[in-house]
Design a protein around this motif. Structure first.
Motif, mmCIF file in Angstrom:
data_model
loop_
_atom_site.group_PDB
_atom_site.id
_atom_site.type_symbol
_atom_site.label_atom_id
_atom_site.label_comp_id
_atom_site.label_asym_id
_atom_site.label_seq_id
_atom_site.Cartn_x
_atom_site.Cartn_y
_atom_site.Cartn_z
ATOM 1 N N GLY A 147 0.819 -1.215 0.000
ATOM 2 C CA GLY A 147 0.000 0.000 0.000
ATOM 3 C C GLY A 147 0.846 1.255 0.000
ATOM 4 N N TRP A 148 1.929 1.258 0.781
ATOM 5 C CA TRP A 148 2.798 2.443 0.824
ATOM 6 C C TRP A 148 3.516 2.634 -0.516
ATOM 7 C CZ3 TRP A 148 3.694 6.962 2.360
ATOM 8 C CH2 TRP A 148 4.961 7.555 2.281
ATOM 9 N N CYS A 149 4.021 1.557 -1.104
ATOM 10 C CA CYS A 149 4.697 1.671 -2.399
ATOM 11 C C CYS A 149 3.726 2.138 -3.469
ATOM 12 C CB CYS A 149 5.314 0.322 -2.773
ATOM 13 S SG CYS A 149 6.278 0.356 -4.293
ATOM 14 N N LEU A 150 2.488 1.629 -3.435
ATOM 15 C CA LEU A 150 1.479 2.053 -4.400
ATOM 16 C C LEU A 150 1.146 3.529 -4.231
ATOM 17 C CD1 LEU A 150 -0.575 1.267 -6.611
ATOM 18 C CD2 LEU A 150 -2.171 0.686 -4.773
ATOM 19 N N LEU A 151 1.037 3.985 -2.988
ATOM 20 C CA LEU A 151 0.731 5.392 -2.729
ATOM 21 C C LEU A 151 1.831 6.304 -3.258
ATOM 22 C CD1 LEU A 151 -1.245 7.363 -1.326
ATOM 23 C CD2 LEU A 151 0.098 7.077 0.764
ATOM 24 N N VAL A 152 3.088 5.946 -3.011
ATOM 25 C CA VAL A 152 4.211 6.751 -3.494
ATOM 26 C C VAL A 152 4.268 6.727 -5.019
ATOM 27 C CG1 VAL A 152 6.727 6.989 -3.489
ATOM 28 C CG2 VAL A 152 5.531 6.408 -1.381
ATOM 29 N N THR A 153 3.995 5.566 -5.621
ATOM 30 C CA THR A 153 4.025 5.459 -7.084
ATOM 31 C C THR A 153 2.967 6.342 -7.726
ATOM 32 O OG1 THR A 153 4.852 3.190 -6.925
ATOM 33 C CG2 THR A 153 3.884 3.868 -9.018
ATOM 34 N N VAL A 154 1.747 6.306 -7.182
ATOM 35 C CA VAL A 154 0.677 7.147 -7.716
ATOM 36 C C VAL A 154 1.032 8.624 -7.579
ATOM 37 C CG1 VAL A 154 -1.731 7.825 -7.410
ATOM 38 C CG2 VAL A 154 -1.098 5.412 -7.342
ATOM 39 N N PHE A 155 1.632 8.992 -6.450
ATOM 40 C CA PHE A 155 2.052 10.387 -6.257
ATOM 41 C C PHE A 155 3.086 10.794 -7.300
ATOM 42 C CE2 PHE A 155 5.375 13.108 -4.387
ATOM 43 C CZ PHE A 155 4.659 14.286 -4.252
ATOM 44 N N MET A 156 4.063 9.933 -7.541
ATOM 45 C CA MET A 156 5.106 10.267 -8.503
ATOM 46 C C MET A 156 4.568 10.292 -9.933
ATOM 47 S SD MET A 156 7.850 10.826 -6.756
ATOM 48 C CE MET A 156 9.147 10.722 -7.964
ATOM 49 N N LEU A 157 3.640 9.402 -10.250
ATOM 50 C CA LEU A 157 3.049 9.400 -11.589
ATOM 51 C C LEU A 157 2.298 10.696 -11.864
ATOM 52 C CD1 LEU A 157 1.692 5.743 -11.875
ATOM 53 C CD2 LEU A 157 3.500 6.759 -13.257
ATOM 54 N N ASN A 158 1.600 11.182 -10.871
ATOM 55 C CA ASN A 158 0.834 12.417 -11.049
ATOM 56 C C ASN A 158 1.703 13.659 -10.925
ATOM 57 O OD1 ASN A 158 -2.300 11.851 -11.204
ATOM 58 N ND2 ASN A 158 -1.447 10.369 -9.774
ATOM 59 N N LEU A 159 2.856 13.530 -10.270
ATOM 60 C CA LEU A 159 3.726 14.697 -10.079
ATOM 61 C C LEU A 159 4.190 15.265 -11.409
ATOM 62 C CD1 LEU A 159 5.341 16.531 -8.116
ATOM 63 C CD2 LEU A 159 7.190 14.844 -8.241
ATOM 64 N N ARG A 160 4.499 14.387 -12.339
ATOM 65 C CA ARG A 160 5.034 14.857 -13.629
ATOM 66 C C ARG A 160 4.008 15.648 -14.431
ATOM 67 N NH1 ARG A 160 6.283 9.496 -16.953
ATOM 68 N NH2 ARG A 160 7.479 9.105 -15.069
ATOM 69 N N ARG A 161 2.736 15.526 -14.080
ATOM 70 C CA ARG A 161 1.686 16.238 -14.816
ATOM 71 C C ARG A 161 1.310 17.561 -14.169
ATOM 72 N NH1 ARG A 161 -3.400 12.765 -15.633
ATOM 73 N NH2 ARG A 161 -3.300 12.588 -13.351
ATOM 74 N N THR A 162 1.907 17.885 -13.045
ATOM 75 C CA THR A 162 1.543 19.090 -12.305
ATOM 76 C C THR A 162 2.536 20.215 -12.569
ATOM 77 O OG1 THR A 162 2.816 18.429 -10.341
ATOM 78 C CG2 THR A 162 0.537 17.645 -10.501
ATOM 79 N N GLY A 163 2.149 21.405 -12.144
ATOM 80 C CA GLY A 163 3.059 22.540 -12.244
ATOM 81 C C GLY A 163 4.287 22.359 -11.378
#
Length: 357
Positions: A183-199
């Motif tokens: 769960g923690w690895c999945l949470l960090v992965t989702v955060f990093m995947l979305n980070l590249r699309r943000t300002g």
């Protein structure tokens, strides 16, 4: 034939900025998500908790380092120090009776505060000078841990982690601990995947490429460097705490030495700077490959009837493992993530690329 863009039409900016533009990428992600959820039912407890669980935790930690090194371009050789801060803070908080949900947050926040100190060094120096500065802070943290009995119990002492519990329910089963790491690895992965699309992600990349040019464009490099170090350290602190409560079950100074910092940086470099899927590959190579090579060498020696002593068995796998890393970087200097991207790009046009020849 697996990767195709036919039938994909972007009629709006939201459609064009989707997380997975290619349907095949989405299907692959869902497949591995389902595989991760079903892993306790498919893999034995020994392999699950000895290999898969630490791989997930270290992947989350390496993604945090990739945030500051791969995205923001700040070379960090003291990442194990912030992991140690998070681990010790969470364990001490839990020993004082703080629920583990808040203890993990305390560990992450404590690591974030300490990690932000690295950002102030990044404001004055960069490149190898920044690496040397962060390495010096790693040595300072090692000295503090080994000479502060109130924190670590002493240079050769260890602190037993209290029984891990979430929402008041103790978690001690192999499957339960695995799902915490997953769960923690999945949470960090989702955060990093979305980070590249943000300002924020685009600003970090601008700082990485050229902070002076980014400043001319209105990007405050001072602010984004602090954010990168703080966010990266928070992920590292929580990852260090989860590593202790799900795998190590105790915390000691030697678990977060300078060698660990170099190892995590090697995971990021071999996997590919700024690559999320590459981080998974890099951690697997650095963490799991020595054991796999050891088994192959021992099995091959047994089949050939060779008698290898314990010292030889300890050194041959390391030599093969090191040579494998060199070969990979010679084939693709940008890491395993780029190598995966090259294969994916080839499949995107195969077999129609043969028509132009």
């Amino acid at each position: 034939m697996f990767y195709r863009l036919s039938g994909v039409h972007h009629t709006s900016y939201i459609s064009d900025s989707r997380l997975y533009k290619v349907p095949a990428d989405r299907r692959v992600a869902l497949f591995f998500l389902a595989l991760g959820l079903a892993a306790p039912f498919l893999i034995g407890s020994l392999y699950l908790n000895s290999y898969i669980l630490p791989w997930l935790v270290w992947t989350a930690a390496a993604l945090g380092l990739n945030l500051v090194t791969g995205w923001a371009g700040q070379l960090h050789l003291g990442y194990a120090a912030v992991m140690a801060v998070g681990a010790y803070s969470a364990v001490h908080a839990a020993r004082f009776g703080v629920p583990w949900e808040f203890a993990l947050l305390i560990g992450g926040i404590s690591a974030s505060v300490i990690g932000s100190l690295f950002a102030f060094a990044a404001l004055r120096v960069k490149g190898l000078y920044l690496a040397l500065t962060t390495l010096a802070m790693q040595f300072v943290m090692d000295w503090v841990l080994t000479h502060s009995p109130a924190i670590s119990g002493g240079s050769h002492a260890s602190l037993q982690a209290p029984t891990f519990a979430l929402l008041g329910q103790p978690i001690g089963s192999d499957a339960g601990l695995y799902y915490v790491a997953f769960g923690w690895c999945l949470l960090v992965t989702v955060f990093m995947l979305n980070l590249r699309r943000t300002g924020l992600g685009r600003a970090l990349i601008a700082v990485r490429e050229k902070d002076y040019a980014a400043a001319i464009l209105g990007v405050n490099s001072f602010y984004y460097k602090i954010v990168a170090f703080a966010a990266s350290s928070f992920i590292g602190g929580v990852s260090g705490a989860i590593l202790v409560v799900t795998f190590l079950f105790l915390v000691a100074p030697e678990q977060f030495s300078v060698a660990v910092s170099i190892q995590v940086l090697a995971m990021v470099i071999v996997g590919g700077l700024g690559s999320i899927i590459g981080t998974y590959f890099g951690v697997a190579l650095i963490l799991l490959m020595p054991g796999i090579v050891n088994g192959i060498v021992a099995g091959g020696a047994s089949m050939l009837g060779l008698q290898l002593n314990i010292e030889t068995l300890a050194h041959i796998p390391n030599a093969v493992y090191g040579a494998l890393i060199i070969i990979i970087l010679m084939i693709e200097p940008l890491g395993l993530g780029k190598l995966y991207g090259n294969i994916r790009d080839y499949l995107m046009v195969w077999p129609f690329d043969q028509l132009k020849k």
